[in-house]
Each structure stands twice: as structure tokens, then as C-alpha cells.
Design a protein around this motif. Structure first.
Motif, PDB file in Angstrom:
ATOM      1  N   UNK A 118      -0.507  -2.404   9.540  1.00 51.09           N
ATOM      2  CA  UNK A 118      -1.311  -2.666   8.351  1.00 51.09           C
ATOM      3  C   UNK A 118      -0.845  -1.850   7.149  1.00 51.09           C
ATOM      4  N   UNK A 119      -0.084  -0.763   7.402  1.00 48.38           N
ATOM      5  CA  UNK A 119       0.375   0.026   6.269  1.00 48.38           C
ATOM      6  C   UNK A 119       1.414  -0.716   5.440  1.00 48.38           C
ATOM      7  N   UNK A 120       2.013  -1.779   6.010  1.00 45.79           N
ATOM      8  CA  UNK A 120       2.981  -2.565   5.233  1.00 45.79           C
ATOM      9  C   UNK A 120       2.257  -3.557   4.338  1.00 45.79           C
TER      10      UNK A 120
ATOM     11  N   UNK B  69       9.566   1.727   7.182  1.00 45.44           N
ATOM     12  CA  UNK B  69       8.108   1.657   7.265  1.00 45.44           C
ATOM     13  C   UNK B  69       7.580   2.526   8.396  1.00 45.44           C
TER      14      UNK B  69
ATOM     15  N   UNK C 157       7.344   5.905   7.081  1.00 51.82           N
ATOM     16  CA  UNK C 157       6.213   6.008   6.165  1.00 51.82           C
ATOM     17  C   UNK C 157       4.903   6.164   6.939  1.00 51.82           C
TER      18      UNK C 157
ATOM     19  N   UNK D  64       4.676   9.656   8.299  1.00 51.75           N
ATOM     20  CA  UNK D  64       4.322  10.617   7.247  1.00 51.75           C
ATOM     21  C   UNK D  64       2.832  10.582   6.967  1.00 51.75           C
ATOM     22  N   UNK D  65       2.271   9.375   6.934  1.00 53.14           N
ATOM     23  CA  UNK D  65       0.844   9.303   6.630  1.00 53.14           C
ATOM     24  C   UNK D  65       0.003   9.836   7.780  1.00 53.14           C
TER      25      UNK D  65
ATOM     26  N   UNK E 171       0.376  13.830   7.537  1.00 55.76           N
ATOM     27  CA  UNK E 171      -0.328  14.413   6.401  1.00 55.76           C
ATOM     28  C   UNK E 171      -1.448  13.474   6.009  1.00 55.76           C
TER      29      UNK E 171
ATOM     30  N   UNK F 211      -4.932  14.816   1.391  1.00 59.24           N
ATOM     31  CA  UNK F 211      -4.807  16.019   0.577  1.00 59.24           C
ATOM     32  C   UNK F 211      -6.182  16.550   0.283  1.00 59.24           C
TER      33      UNK F 211
ATOM     34  N   UNK G 257       5.993  -4.975  -2.281  1.00 57.53           N
ATOM     35  CA  UNK G 257       4.678  -5.443  -1.835  1.00 57.53           C
ATOM     36  C   UNK G 257       3.614  -5.200  -2.891  1.00 57.53           C
TER      37      UNK G 257
ATOM     38  N   UNK H  57       1.491  11.775   0.407  1.00 55.65           N
ATOM     39  CA  UNK H  57       0.853  10.676   1.112  1.00 55.65           C
ATOM     40  C   UNK H  57      -0.605  10.639   0.703  1.00 55.65           C
ATOM     41  N   UNK H  58      -1.044   9.475   0.279  1.00 56.47           N
ATOM     42  CA  UNK H  58      -2.435   9.335  -0.169  1.00 56.47           C
ATOM     43  C   UNK H  58      -2.988   8.044   0.419  1.00 56.47           C
TER      44      UNK H  58
ATOM     45  N   UNK I  51      -4.047   4.353   0.916  1.00 54.23           N
ATOM     46  CA  UNK I  51      -3.418   3.185   0.309  1.00 54.23           C
ATOM     47  C   UNK I  51      -4.399   2.059  -0.001  1.00 54.23           C
ATOM     48  N   UNK I  52      -5.495   1.991   0.740  1.00 55.62           N
ATOM     49  CA  UNK I  52      -6.360   0.829   0.562  1.00 55.62           C
ATOM     50  C   UNK I  52      -7.807   1.249   0.465  1.00 55.62           C
TER      51      UNK I  52
ATOM     52  N   UNK J  69      -1.592   6.163  -3.952  1.00 57.28           N
ATOM     53  CA  UNK J  69      -0.218   6.637  -4.124  1.00 57.28           C
ATOM     54  C   UNK J  69       0.398   6.124  -5.415  1.00 57.28           C
TER      55      UNK J  69
ATOM     56  N   UNK K 176     -10.244  16.605  -7.327  1.00 57.39           N
ATOM     57  CA  UNK K 176      -9.112  17.447  -6.949  1.00 57.39           C
ATOM     58  C   UNK K 176      -8.231  17.746  -8.170  1.00 57.39           C
TER      59      UNK K 176
ATOM     60  N   UNK L 277      -2.920  16.543  -6.068  1.00 63.17           N
ATOM     61  CA  UNK L 277      -3.998  16.126  -5.161  1.00 63.17           C
ATOM     62  C   UNK L 277      -4.999  15.215  -5.847  1.00 63.17           C
TER      63      UNK L 277
END
Lengths: 179, 560, 372
Positions: free
Chosen positions: A98-100, A166, A169, A172-173, A176, A179, B129, B158-159, B161-162, B174, B199, B203
Motif C-alpha cells: 500500500x505504500x506504493x 519501494x 522505502x 525506512x518507514x 523510522x 518524527x 505516483x 520519513x513521514x 503518507x496518507x 512527505x 513540531x 519534524x
């Protein structure tokens, strides 16, 4: 334009009758009859296709079986004969990819229109569309010649690339998370 | 205009003299001079915040001696320009007389490269995308002003996304460059401070205030405002790439405000509607509800067949039958404020030809106004009905008088155009008593009783004009083709030709405008093509006595 | 004349036509095979039937040689859609391919292809042993071009028309040279126009080793006749009527299916007929050189001798057919003006000169040496 006259050797009497030349021609063609054939017995024997051959455009999956196309529609945009038609769609939330976010809902290439120029391969940011070694596209109906997504993935198979953009990616998510 | 002309001052942008209004900021001034100062956070209709730093320019003013106030001259006797030691942001700098601006100097180029590098530091490579790709300011400026390569060896931030900010808006953190356009829109334009940053530094995250969500009816404007693909519309998300979309200027039919819009379509399919800037009407905004109106084009209830007594016939047969029924001398019409000016005029001509005493009713569509871009009158073109002579009084909520006339047998044919008589208060029995001709875009409760059905086109499939609450005549163009359905004007002209047995009747928008500009005083000297994109104010003083329902909204004050 | 005689004549004719047409048909296959061999490719090698493939080794050989190609092609021509362009003159359009094929089959009747010795009398194997055999052949074979001209005219479109025009001009040009080149041959053979007599005259040996074939006595005539034969049969390098580089397909552009097949077979029938004629005229017919050096002068009497002589004749004919194909894949096509040049300015004067020289020489020889 300056005309340059080329001096030609005058023909001898024998040459004017054509006969010696015809005979030597006959000799050449007769010898050729005993040479081994140079053709391939096509359906059984196949020519070796070079790697950079531009055959039928296909969709490929990465080595993990994930479809690489994200339906950015750049190929559809760049395609000179407008052979490509993409219906974009989103990826299921529970699919693991789903991240794609984006994947083609349908992907059609009209092989009656395709001119095998390879611009779609060149423009693809995900290296998802590749012109591979298939050179004989055929079918009994026009509809059959419009390759849909399923057929394109069947033809494309998997290509051994090592980017895993991907996957990195996603990793990485996960490492981390916030934040 | 005259007072604005008096206030013009002279400034020099890249040594080219430009006359600009006093007090204008340098981004707009440069735009007037045909130069681009790149910017992300500045927006003409939002307060200046100056946080993106993309619009840095070098500015100098003519020098004066501090002590004496005398101009400082250089060796040539020209007033010396005192350049500021550092670049400043153009969006927050107002033009002053004699000001010099450098937009292309080496310092500025380096500044822009630096800003782009910072902005792209954590920006994901999502372009394939990303819905914004193709209309993304960051993409454009990265190619125009960016460094062209990355020096960044570190991993990107990394933050989330949805994030769902509201029912219609999704946030990709992001991609966000923290320009705060959306925040300012909510707090200053909508006066509904939903969004804010939390933040600090990298951040920073755009969020709704706790317990709130971005759910007001103007939330999709934040998507339009977003210079990158951080805010995306749930409705348009992943549907089509922007570079395929054909843009057609149109007018929103949601209410009598007449919001200017751009219809984005590809190959006959509409994908989204965006607002079009008109500082006299809607600035750069439009409502979320108005953006959904394109769905009526492909609705299941669209009428497609021409029928007589429920049987499909050719358009010509249906139109001839309608004209035959209307020639009875005892017909009545229900006109509509949803129709364009041209259609209303054509209908008025048909009514004139079918008899002097033939009445025409209009139905009121009144809703609650929001004081911004949705007015109380939920039809786009009631003023058009007044000007074209279709009616001279306010529309009625219920057509009880018409019902009574039908019951009394005074009427044997009823022509309804874009209005449902049942919704307007007639009963099924009353409709069954008359020969009912229905012309409209969609099936309604009454269309099943119609003797003749004539399908019509939506605003996206035809061109024409509307007159909004300010008596502003605004033009809309055809966005998508219609298949198998005649243009409304063609249908009406066929009926008009049949009932009047006239040799030539206007058959297209242009010829209707020729006729209207001769016969209707406020339309004098106007032709369809002469109407500018911002519309033309026409004289509506003849109707000032009418009790219009509209209250106050953006750029509109009701008369007394 | 009784009924059995008619019956056997008809039977013989049917058998002859069948064999002749089969040979013409397989000439088509041979053409494709020879072409492919010269071009270093296998040629037709796929057409087969499961039942033929089932035969162990032979089935595969037959398939690889393309022998099943002939019935396959014939079947294809038969079952294909027969196109009929709207602008053609229907009667002549249908007539043309028939006219193109019939002369080849007709000339076949007077062509001797072997001999049979019965009761000490040697008679030719021929349907009709005409005394004016050669005249008959010249008269009829020239009719073949009418089919082509008719096709070009009936098709009512430009390329076939040009093809037809070219065919007529070409036939006229080369017919002259052909006739002229043959005169010395028959003078040499003693004035007979009967083909069997001509073959008989060529049997026997010269100086004990060379055959008494006409090609050795009349080499110029043989060359001229062969060249004219190529032109008459519209074979490359003289296939102007069907020159596909400039005329699409020439006279048969508008033809398809079986009508095209008739033209096609007609061309090869002419080739076969021409080859056989050349064998009769210049290569001694069925005379069996070099075996007759060793005393094997005559064929045995009866059926055996007849079959042997026919086989020898066919072998020679096949060699010449091969020569036709071989030439086709060796020489490029002439330009039209070159063909006209060659026909009128080279072949015809040479043929006349050849005729005059031989006539004088023979007159002198007969007068002063032979006294015959």
C-alpha cells in the motif's frame, strides 16, 4: 553539376554476344545449388535475439513478484501512435504494497498500433515496461491484438533488477515510524 | 479605472521601467512586467506569510542623504541606487517610486538554487505516483531554478503518507513544503481555523486541530492551493494525470453566484472541476459541492431517447409531434432558471408564437446561502429569464395556479423545460389530464407521464451564457461532446420553426445573440464572442423592484 | 474408322494430357525448388499429409522435396475465392486463361516422344504423325500469346493492358527470328517438316563418336531458336508481359484463384512443350547418345523399347526444363527497348544471314560434291 565521363573498356567481340557472361553466370548459380542452406527452419529454429532488441512491449514484475508499474501514464503520454491506454487505480490498503499507492487497474497496448519505437521503455521511471524478445504478435481478431494487463504480465515475466526502490522505502518507514 | 491610473508609479525590474499601481507587491509587479518571480507560499488572494523564501530578489531604492534629504547623485548626475545588502522576499515588499529590482542576478540564482535544494532535501521522489505531477510548482521550479543534481547522501525523512485530513482531502506529509497556503486559506478566507503546523524544523507536520477535521464545503480549495502534491482530492486521486486533461472554461450552476470554473476532461470524460480566477465573482475559490456537479453528465437517470408516448422515435419525429401538440392554442409552459440565456430566449419566442395569453411559469429553487459562494437562489440564471422576457416576476414555490388552470380545463398541453412539474406541486392526475411534453437532461418523477420526451444537454455539453446575481453575463464553453442528443437550442429552434412556420429561425448561439442584441436593450452591442472571461455586467435596473432572495455573499451586496 | 480406333485414340490423348499436365505442374514445383537451391534455402518442404508422413523414410523425403506442394497449390487455386473485378469484360476475361493453355496442349498432339518397333516397322509414339508437324506447332504455339493479349485487354486496367501490348509486340518480334532460324534445320534434314523424320535423321554417329544431333550442325540456329523460345514462352529474361517490377503482375494482375492457376500452368506447359520441341529439333529426340557409340543403336522391339525411348526423351526434356529454370535465376530481366533491339537488330539479321549462308553452302555442296 560537373559531369565526369568514366572511360569504359570497349567490349570484346565475345563479350558483345553476351554468351561468355551468361555462361559464367550460369556457372555461379549452378555452384550455389550445392551450398548448404543459410535459412532457419523458423518455427522450430529461432534466431538468437540480442539483448537490446525491441520486440513486443511487456510489463514486468520485480524479483519479489510485485508489479512494477505505478500507472504514471508517461508511456501513454509519450507513445507516438497512441497505442497505450492505462486506467489508473490505487493499491489495496491490506496488500502489503500500500505504500506504493498506485497501480494500473487496466493496462492496454493496442499491438495493431504499436510501432515498437521503445519510447515507453525509455520514459518509464519504474522500469516497468520493457520491449523484450517477442517479435511475432498475432491474433485472429482485432480485439485479440489489444493486449490487456494480464497478457502483458504473462509476456513480460520477471526481470532480475536489484533496485528494490519501494522495498527500501517501506523498510525506512518501518524503521523510522514517526518524527 | 481613472484613480488607479493616477496612482501608477515607475519601478525598474531588471533595468526595464514598468508602470505599476502604488503599493503593489513585487511578485505581482513583476508579473505585470512579464517576468516571473518564482514563489510557493505567496498567493494573490491570501495574506502574505513569506516563509518559502523562493521569491528572493535584490532591491535598491534611489538614495537620499540622511541628513539633508537631498538626492545622492553619481558622477553622471543620475540619482544613485542604494542596493540593499541582502536579497529580500518580493512577496512582502511593496513597490515604491523609482525602486530597482534584480530578479536574475547571480546572487538571486544562487539563492534559488539553495532554496530548491532545501525544499528537495526531504521531498520524496514520488512524481510517478503523485497527482500533482505536471502541474506541480516544485517540479517546475526544480527544472527552472534548481541545481539539477542532489548533493544529499543522507536518507530522506520519513513521514506519514496518507493522512485523511477530511472527507475529501488526503495529506501526504512527505511532499509538504510547509508553505502554509492551506492554513492561511482556512483561517483567513474561511474563517474556520482547522489546519495548523505542529513540531519544529524538519519534524513539522500539517495537522488538524484536535477534534476537528477539514470538512467544510470549501476544503478542496486547499488542494488547488497546494503548490505540491501534499494535499490531494479523494475524488480525483489517481484518476488521471493532469497533462492529459483538456481545460474548458465554464460556469458553475450550483447557485446564482455564477462561480467561474475550469472543466478538466479527457476524451469526453470529465475528471474534475477547478475554480477559475475572477476577482469580481469568486476570486480563486469554489465550493466542494459545486465540484461534484460533473457527475450529472454520466448519471443513470440521464435521458437519452426521444420518445412519443414512451416509444423511441427519431429526434425529428419527436420535435414535430411536440410542435403539433403545442399548436393547440391551449398550452402552458414551465420555463427554467437552470437554462442558459439563449435557451430561455428561444423558449420565450416559442411562447410568443403559440398565443399571446399563453402563460409561462418559473419554479423557485431556494436553499440556504452560506454567505460566501453559495447564494440562496440555487439556479444559475434567473436574471437571464428576466432579461430575455421569459418572465417578469419572481418564480413561484408551488405552481398551484397552473394546477387550478389544468383542473379548469383551460390547458390541454403542458411543456416543461428542465423542471419537474411534480416537484413543483402539480399532482399526477393533473399531469395526466394534459398532453405533457418534457424536455430535460434527466428523468424526473413526471417524465414517465410525458407524451413527448425530448432529452437535453447539461451545462458541460453545450455552450451558452448565464447571468448571475450581479447581472453579470458570463460565458461557458462546451467541455465534452454529447452523443445522440441534439443541442437544446437546435431542438427549440426546430419546434419554433414548426409552430411559427417561419422560414429561418436562429439555430446557434451566435445567431441568437445577433437577434438578442437587436431586440433586448441591455444586450445592445454584445455578441457571444465579445463576452470576456470575467463576464460583462449588463443593465438590470429595470428589475430592481423585484424582491430577490439572495443575501450577502463574496463580492455581492443585496440592494437595500 | 471404327469405334475402337476412336476409343483408343481418345484414351491415348487423355493419358498424354494427364502426363503432360502433371509434368507441367511439377515444373512449377521444380521452379520453386531450383530457385530455392540457387538462393541457398530449402524451398517448399512443409506441405504434407499425416498419411504420407507415416511412411517411414520416403514420406519424409517426399515432404522435404515438396512433392505434395502441387496438389496443395492446385487445391488452393480451386477453393480460393474467385475475384471478379467490376470493370472487366467478363466473357473475354474468362476466355483468356483457357486460350493461354490450349495451344500448349494442342501442339502436344504432333510431338513425337518415342518410337516403337513392331513387326520390323518403326513408328513414332505420337498422337498425330503430321507431315507438316513443325508448321502445325509454329502456327499453334503462337496462338498462346492471344490468351495473354486477351487477358490484358479484358482486364480493362492499365497494367494488364501494358502487359498484353508488350506480349503481342514481343511475340511478333521473335516469331520471325524463330521461323528463320528453323529453315536451315529442315533444309539440312532433307526438306521434311515431319518431326519423326527429323529425329530419325539425327540418329546415328558423326565421326564415330559425336551424335548426329542438329545442334552440332546448326549451332547458330539452335542458339537463335532457344533465345526465341525463351521470348515466346515469356520466360525470364524475356518476361515483359508479367514484369512485376514495373507492371505489378502484368497481364494477370486482375486474375486470381483458378483462372490465375490456368495462366500459371499454361506458362509452364509452354515451357515443357518448348523444351520437348528443342529436344526433338536439336538434341536428337530419343536418340541415345552416348550409348549408341558402343553399338546400342536401336531400341529393342515392342513395349520395352517404346518405354525406354520415351524415358530417354523425357530425361532430355527435363534437362532442358532445368535449363529454363536455371536461366531464370541467373539472368536479370531485359529492359523493354533492349528486348526489341535484340529481336529486330540482332536475332533477325543473324537468322537471315544464317539461313542465306547455309542455303548457299548446301547448294554448293549438293552441286559440286554430292550430285544428289
Amino acid at each position: 553539376m560537373a559531369t565526369k565521363v568514366v572511360d569504359r573498356r570497349p567490349l570484346s567481340w565475345a563479350e558483345k554476344t553476351y554468351i561468355p557472361q551468361i555462361l559464367s553466370g550460369l556457372r555461379i548459380t549452378f555452384r550455389k545449388m550445392f551450398n548448404p542452406v543459410v535459412t532457419l527452419e523458423y518455427p522450430e529454429q529461432r534466431p538468437t535475439i540480442p539483448d537490446n532488441y525491441r520486440g513486443v512491449p511487456t510489463l514486468v514484475k520485480d524479483p519479489h513478484g510485485r508489479e512494477k508499474c505505478v500507472s504514471c501514464q508517461l508511456c501513454e503520454f509519450v507513445c507516438p501512435p497512441k497505442a497505450i491506454r492505462i486506467t489508473p487505480g490505487s493499491i489495496d490498503e491490506a496488500s502489503g504494497n500500500e505504500h506504493i499507492e498506485k497501480a494500473p487497474k487496466d493496462f492496454e497496448i493496442n499491438m495493431l498500433r504499436c510501432i515498437y519505437c521503445g519510447l515507453c521503455q525509455e520514459v518509464c521511471p519504474e522500469e516497468a515496461i520493457v520491449l523484450q524478445d517477442i517479435f511475432s504478435a498475432n491474433g485472429y481478431t482485432r480485439q485479440e491484438m489489444v493486449y490487456n494487463k494480464k497478457k502483458l504480465y504473462e509476456l513480460g515475466g520477471t526481470l532480475p533488477d536489484k533496485h528494490f526502490k519501494w522495498d527500501k522505502k517501506k523498510k525506512a518507514s518501518e524503521q523510522a515510524p514517526s518524527h | 479605472m481613472s484613480d488607479a491610473k493616477d496612482n501608477l508609479i515607475s519601478i525598474f525590474i531588471d533595468d526595464v521601467e514598468v508602470k505599476v499601481p502604488a503599493g503593489i507587491n513585487l511578485v505581482d509587479a513583476a508579473e505585470m512586467a512579464g517576468k516571473e518571480i518564482p514563489h510557493f507560499c505567496y498567493h494573490k488572494h491570501l495574506p502574505v506569510s513569506g516563509n518559502c523564501r523562493m521569491c528572493l530578489v535584490e532591491v535598491g531604492t534611489p538614495g537620499r542623504d540622511r541628513a539633508t534629504g537631498e538626492p545622492i547623485l553619481d558622477e553622471n548626475g543620475v540619482q544613485k541606487i542604494m542596493w540593499m545588502p541582502k536579497p529580500i522576499i518580493a512577496c512582502a515588499t511593496n513597490a515604491s517610486p523609482g525602486m530597482h529590482v534584480r530578479t536574475q542576478s547571480n546572487i538571486i540564482k544562487h539563492c534559488r538554487e539553495g532554496i530548491m535544494e532545501f525544499l528537495l532535501l526531504n521531498h520524496p521522489l514520488d512524481c510517478p505516483i503523485c497527482d500533482q505531477a505536471g502541474e506541480c510548482r516544485l517540479q517546475e521550479f526544480a527544472t527552472d531554478y534548481g541545481r539539477g543534481y542532489s548533493r544529499c547522501a543522507e536518507d530522506k525523512n520519513v513521514k506519514p503518507k496518507r493522512t485523511k485530513l477530511g472527507p475529501r482531502v488526503i495529506l501526504d506529509d512527505e511532499r509538504c513544503i510547509l508553505c502554509s497556503r492551506c492554513v492561511r486559506f482556512c483561517s483567513d478566507v474561511m474563517n474556520d481555523g482547522v489546519l495548523g503546523f505542529t513540531e519544529r524544523g524538519s519534524y513539522s507536520t500539517l495537522t488538524c486541530f484536535p477534534g476537528r477535521e477539514l470538512d467544510n464545503n470549501y476544503s478542496l480549495n486547499t488542494v488547488d492551493l497546494c503548490p505540491v502534491g501534499a494535499l490531494t482530492s479523494t475524488d480525483f486521486r489517481f484518476k488521471m494525470r493532469s497533462w492529459f486533461l483538456k481545460e474548458t472554461k465554464s460556469i458553475c450552476t450550483e447557485s446564482s453566484v455564477g462561480v467561474n470554473t475550469v472543466v478538466n476532461s479527457r476524451e469526453g470524460v470529465i475528471y474534475r472541476i477547478k475554480p477559475r480566477e475572477n476577482v469580481e465573482v469568486n476570486d480563486s475559490w469554489m465550493s466542494d459541492s459545486g465540484r461534484l456537479l460533473y457527475k450529472q453528465v454520466a448519471m443513470e437517470s440521464r435521458m437519452s431517447d426521444y420518445t412519443i408516448e414512451g416509444k423511441p422515435v427519431t429526434p425529428d419525429e419527436a420535435l414535430q409531434e411536440a410542435a403539433r401538440l403545442l399548436s393547440s392554442g391551449k398550452s402552458a409552459f414551465i420555463g427554467s432558471a437552470n437554462s442558459s440565456v439563449e435557451e430561455q430566449w428561444m423558449l420565450a419566442q416559442i411562447i410568443k408564437k403559440t398565443g399571446d395569453s399563453v402563460p409561462c411559469w418559473l419554479v423557485a429553487h431556494v436553499g440556504e446561502g452560506d454567505g460566501f459562494l453559495i447564494s440562496e437562489d440555487r439556479t444559475p440564471n434567473f436574471r437571464g429569464a428576466l432579461l430575455t422576457g421569459l418572465t417578469d416576476k419572481m418564480p413561484e414555490d408551488k405552481l398551484s395556479a397552473l394546477g387550478a388552470a389544468i383542473d379548469a380545463g383551460e390547458i390541454d398541453t403542458l411543456f416543461s423545460y428542465n423542471e419537474c412539474p411534480i416537484a413543483a406541486g402539480l399532482s399526477v392526475e393533473q399531469i395526466k389530464k394534459v398532453k405533457f411534453i418534457y424536455m430535460g437532461t434527466h428523468h424526473c418523477d413526471a417524465s414517465q407521464y410525458a407524451a413527448v420526451e425530448l432529452p437535453g444537454l447539461t451545462v458541460f455539453e453545450k455552450k451558452g451564457t448565464f447571468i448571475n446575481q450581479q447581472f453579470r453575463l458570463q460565458r461557458f464553453e462546451q467541455a465534452v461532446p454529447s452523443e445522440g442528443t441534439l443541442n437544446d437550442i437546435k431542438s427549440l429552434s426546430a419546434v419554433l420553426a414548426a409552430v411559427s412556420s417561419a422560414k429561418s429561425v436562429p439555430e446557434c448561439v451566435d445567431s441568437i445573440w445577433q437577434a438578442m442584441s437587436q431586440s433586448i436593450a441591455p444586450f445592445k452591442d454584445i455578441s457571444f464572442n465579445s463576452i470576456s472571461d470575467n463576464g460583462v455586467l449588463v443593465d438590470g435596473s429595470a428589475f430592481e423592484h423585484l424582491p430577490f432572495v439572495e443575501g450577502k455573499s463574496l463580492h455581492y451586496e443585496p440592494k437595500a | 474408322m471404327d469405334w475402337t480406333y476412336i476409343f483408343f485414340t481418345v484414351l491415348k490423348a487423355v493419358i498424354m494430357v494427364t502426363i503432360f499436365m502433371s509434368i507441367a505442374g511439377y515444373t512449377v514445383v521444380a521452379e520453386r525448388k531450383v530457385a530455392s537451391w540457387i538462393q541457398e534455402r530449402p524451398g517448399p518442404n512443409r506441405t504434407t499429409l499425416p498419411i504420407i508422413l507415416a511412411i517411414p523414410v520416403i514420406g519424409r523425403i517426399v515432404t522435404r522435396l515438396g512433392l505434395i506442394q502441387l496438389p496443395a497449390d492446385g487445391g488452393k487455386f480451386l477453393f480460393k475465392e474467385d475475384p471478379f473485378p467490376g470493370h472487366v469484360n467478363k466473357v473475354y476475361f474468362i476466355l483468356a486463361p483457357i486460350v493461354a493453355l490450349i495451344p500448349a496442349l494442342t501442339t502436344m498432339t504432333v510431338l513425337p516422344f518415342g518410337e516403337i518397333t513392331r513387326d520390323g516397322v518403326t513408328v513414332p509414339l505420337v498422337l498425330a504423325n503430321l507431315d507438316v508437324g513443325m508448321l502445325f506447332i509454329l502456327a499453334f504455339s503462337s496462338l498462346g500469346v492471344y490468351g495473354i493479349i486477351l487477358a490484358g485487354w479484358a482486364s480493362n486496367s492499365k497494367y494488364p493492358f501494358l502487359g498484353g501490348i508488350r506480349a503481342s509486340a514481343q511475340v511478333i518480334s521473335y516469331e520471325l527470328a524463330m521461323g528463320m532460324s528453323l529453315l536451315p534445320v529442315f533444309m539440312w534434314a532433307g526438306g521434311t517438316l515431319n518431326l519423326f523424320d527429323l529425329v530419325e535423321a539425327q540418329s546415328g554417329l558423326l565421326f564415330g563418336c559425336l551424335p548426329k544431333w542438329m545442334i552440332f550442325f546448326q549451332p547458330v540456329s539452335a542458339l537463335l531458336f532457344l533465345t526465341a523460345l525463351f521470348a515466346e514462352t515469356n520466360r525470364l529474361p524475356f518476361d515483359m508481359p508479367e514484369s512485376e517490377t514495373d507492371l505489378v503482375a502484368g497481364f494477370n494482375t486482375e486474375y486470381g484463384a483458378f483462372k490465375f492457376g490456368l495462366f500459371f500452368v499454361g506458362e509452364y506447359a509452354h515451357v515443357t512443350m518448348g523444351s520437348a520441341l528443342f529436344v526433338v529439333l536439336f538434341l536428337g529426340g530419343w536418340s541415345l547418345w552416348p550409348l549408341n557409340i558402343f553399338g546400342l543403336v536401336d531400341y529393342p522391339a515392342g513395349i520395352l523399347g517404346a518405354v525406354l525411348s520415351a524415358l530417354v526423351f523425357m530425361l532430355k526434356t527435363f534437362c532442358l526444363i532445368f535449363f529454363f529454370l536455371w536461366i531464370r535465376w541467373t539472368l536479370p530481366r531485359f529492359r523493354y527497348d533492349q528486348i526489341m533491339n535484340l529481336g529486330w537488330k540482332r536475332l533477325l539479321p543473324i537468322a537471315i544471314a544464317n539461313f542465306v549462308v547455309y542455303a548457299i553452302a548446301m547448294a554448293v555442296y549438293i552441286r559440286f560434291f554430292n550430285q544428289a
